[in-house]
Design an enzyme around this catalytic site. Structure first.
Site, PDB file in Angstrom:
ATOM      1  N   ARG A  90       0.757  -1.218  -0.127  1.00  0.00           N
ATOM      2  CA  ARG A  90       0.058  -0.125  -0.143  1.00  0.00           C
ATOM      3  C   ARG A  90       0.895   1.101   0.015  1.00  0.00           C
ATOM      4  O   ARG A  90       1.894   1.460   0.839  1.00  0.00           O
ATOM      5  CB  ARG A  90      -0.847  -0.189   1.370  1.00  0.00           C
ATOM      6  N   GLN A 201     -15.970   2.215   6.052  1.00  0.00           N
ATOM      7  CA  GLN A 201     -15.287   1.944   7.404  1.00  0.00           C
ATOM      8  C   GLN A 201     -15.980   2.738   8.642  1.00  0.00           C
ATOM      9  O   GLN A 201     -15.480   2.372   9.825  1.00  0.00           O
ATOM     10  CB  GLN A 201     -13.701   2.706   7.205  1.00  0.00           C
ATOM     11  N   ASP A 241      -2.959   9.289   7.792  1.00  0.00           N
ATOM     12  CA  ASP A 241      -1.984   8.301   7.049  1.00  0.00           C
ATOM     13  C   ASP A 241      -0.736   8.824   6.739  1.00  0.00           C
ATOM     14  O   ASP A 241       0.546   7.972   6.569  1.00  0.00           O
ATOM     15  CB  ASP A 241      -2.683   7.659   5.721  1.00  0.00           C
ATOM     16  N   ASN A 251      -5.372  11.618   4.555  1.00  0.00           N
ATOM     17  CA  ASN A 251      -6.349  10.605   5.226  1.00  0.00           C
ATOM     18  C   ASN A 251      -7.261  10.343   4.259  1.00  0.00           C
ATOM     19  O   ASN A 251      -7.492  10.614   3.159  1.00  0.00           O
ATOM     20  CB  ASN A 251      -6.914  11.287   6.465  1.00  0.00           C
ATOM     21  N   LYS A 252      -8.166   9.174   4.695  1.00  0.00           N
ATOM     22  CA  LYS A 252      -9.327   8.667   3.963  1.00  0.00           C
ATOM     23  C   LYS A 252      -9.792   9.707   3.186  1.00  0.00           C
ATOM     24  O   LYS A 252     -10.428  10.708   3.723  1.00  0.00           O
ATOM     25  CB  LYS A 252     -10.109   7.794   4.852  1.00  0.00           C
TER      26      LYS A 252
HETATM   27  O1  MRU Z   1      -7.361   2.569   3.724  1.00  0.00           O
HETATM   28  P1  MRU Z   1      -7.184   2.195   5.354  1.00  0.00           P
HETATM   29  O2  MRU Z   1      -8.302   2.038   5.927  1.00  0.00           O
HETATM   30  O3  MRU Z   1      -5.875   1.708   5.637  1.00  0.00           O
HETATM   31  O4  MRU Z   1      -6.996   4.031   5.769  1.00  0.00           O
HETATM   32  C1  MRU Z   1      -7.170   4.267   7.256  1.00  0.00           C
HETATM   33  C2  MRU Z   1      -7.426   5.778   7.434  1.00  0.00           C
HETATM   34  O5  MRU Z   1      -7.482   6.657   6.429  1.00  0.00           O
HETATM   35  C3  MRU Z   1      -7.458   6.031   8.853  1.00  0.00           C
HETATM   36  O6  MRU Z   1      -8.345   7.167   9.061  1.00  0.00           O
HETATM   37  C4  MRU Z   1      -5.953   6.501   9.237  1.00  0.00           C
HETATM   38  O7  MRU Z   1      -5.056   5.616   8.822  1.00  0.00           O
HETATM   39  C5  MRU Z   1      -5.699   6.429  10.656  1.00  0.00           C
HETATM   40  S1  MRU Z   1      -5.644   4.958  11.183  1.00  0.00           S
HETATM   41  C6  MRU Z   1      -5.331   5.158  13.010  1.00  0.00           C
END
Ligand code: MRU
Length: 378
Positions: A90, A201, A241, A251-252
């Site tokens: 990733r 999520q 992230d 972030n997401k």
């Molecule tokens: O794609 P993901 O689920 O790995 O991304 C997670 C997020 O974007 C979270 O908001 C971020 O990683 C913080 S996790 C403590």
């Protein structure tokens, strides 16, 4: 992590170094089940398919993947190759590269015959550190919520996006850790929960909050701005992230829109993250962060449970099963969009620092402009 009355971590190694147990997040919230990963490639698969996800957790998981690689390869020739393979699973969350770099730097100095044991020891240490770090983020973040409660003298309404909780880390979480700690300290909180697309999520967040007894309401992604306009959100708290040295936060996907709405409505916006999520070499977040583009199939389809199937929310599956063999009752996929329309699926966006009130880390709460100083601070 509380599931029923049992305490779990999201990942734990078995004592004989045969492998590592993970909570399979592709089955949540419909079923709580685990998978036993016995090879580097199984770890890579779990990260890629998001059986494990969340920036801090994928870093620790990759460290266990490297330990499995070291055990499998008696010549230990594959240290860098294995790290590169795991790192490619990733691209956006920097914790993955951070954990692997740290492990490689530690192992490369050791004689080959000592590397496997050292890799396991380091991965365990990183898992323990993650728990302590997140507990500290939680305490400091709870301080932010406490201050808001002192001003308002009423329930603090917090909007959170995506899942930043137990299952995004080894335990506690980041933004959700602040909420758990505030709730445990008796501060009245209510959480608006979203990220209903592309990955749903918010469902993980609602599941966690339910297990912990925190009042919450699930909303669709587009509802946040409306709620803010009507004074129903006191603070937005999200995770991250990757954060640039100037405090811009990846972030997401959808986080940026929440930050825009928050600024327009005078709602404070915080990102909570471990210092390991700050990429101190990164100047230009918008230009230089690789935003993961996931398969369009994830937006063409939606997954869920048939109405006639009873929700299994707290259920713990009796045994472990391999990837893709989850026997979730009535669980299935429904097609939303056919092949005639192209589908794009960017997984993250960047929120510029001027929209961010504060960055909550294990070392303190900072203005976005001040995070670069953490590089040299002890
Ligand atoms: O794609 P993901 O689920 O790995 O991304 C997670 C997020 O974007 C979270 O908001 C971020 O990683 C913080 S996790 C403590």
């Amino acid at each position: 992590m509380k599931v029923g009355n049992t305490h779990y971590r999201s990942i734990w190694p078995d004592d004989s170094r045969r492998g590592v147990h993970i909570v399979d997040q592709t089955r949540l919230p419909f079923e709580f089940g685990t998978v036993f990963l016995e090879s580097r490639d199984a770890v890579a698969h779990a990260i890629r398919t998001m059986q494990v996800r969340g920036a801090p957790l994928i870093g620790v998981t990759a460290a266990f993947g490297l330990a499995l690689a070291m055990d499998a390869d008696s010549s230990n020739a594959s240290l860098e190759d294995s790290a590169a393979l795991l790192n490619a699973t990733r691209p956006t969350a920097v914790n993955l590269a951070w954990a692997l770099k740290r492990a490689v730097a530690h192992l490369v100095r050791l004689p080959h015959q000592s590397r496997a044991a050292a890799a396991w020891a380091l991965a365990r240490k990183m898992a323990d550190e993650d728990v302590a770090t997140n507990a500290a983020i939680g305490e400091l973040g709870a301080g932010v919520i406490r201050a808001l409660h002192a001003q308002k003298q009423d329930t603090v309404n917090i909007l959170t996006h995506c899942n930043t909780g137990w299952v995004a880390t080894v335990d506690w979480g980041t933004a959700l850790a602040a909420i758990y700690k505030a709730h445990d300290a008796g501060i009245p909180v209510h959480v608006w929960v979203d990220e209903t697309r592309p990955r749903n999520q918010g469902l993980l967040t609602a599941w966690e909050l339910r297990q912990h007894g925190v009042p919450h309401t699930y909303i669709v992604d587009n509802a946040g701005g409306h709620l803010m306009q009507h004074g129903k959100v006191d603070v937005v708290m999200v995770g991250a992230d990757r954060v640039s040295r100037h405090g811009d936060v990846a972030n997401k996907i959808g986080t940026y829109l929440k930050a825009l709405a928050a600024q327009d409505n005078g709602v404070p916006f915080y990102a909570a993250l471990p210092v390991s999520t700050i990429d101190f070499a990164l100047e230009d977040a918008l230009g230089d962060i690789e935003i993961e583009e996931r398969d369009g199939e994830e937006v063409r389809w939606i997954s869920g449970q048939q109405p006639e199937a009873k929700p299994q929310h707290g259920r713990v599956s009796p045994g472990e099963s391999g990837p893709g063999t989850a026997p979730v009752l009535g669980f299935g996929r429904l097609r939303l969009l056919d092949e005639a329309s192209p589908a794009a699926n960017p997984a993250f966006d960047v929120t510029p620092s001027h929209l961010i009130t504060g960055i909550i880390t294990e070392r303190g709460v900072f203005k976005p402009d001040d995070v670069a100083a953490l590089e040299s601070a002890p």
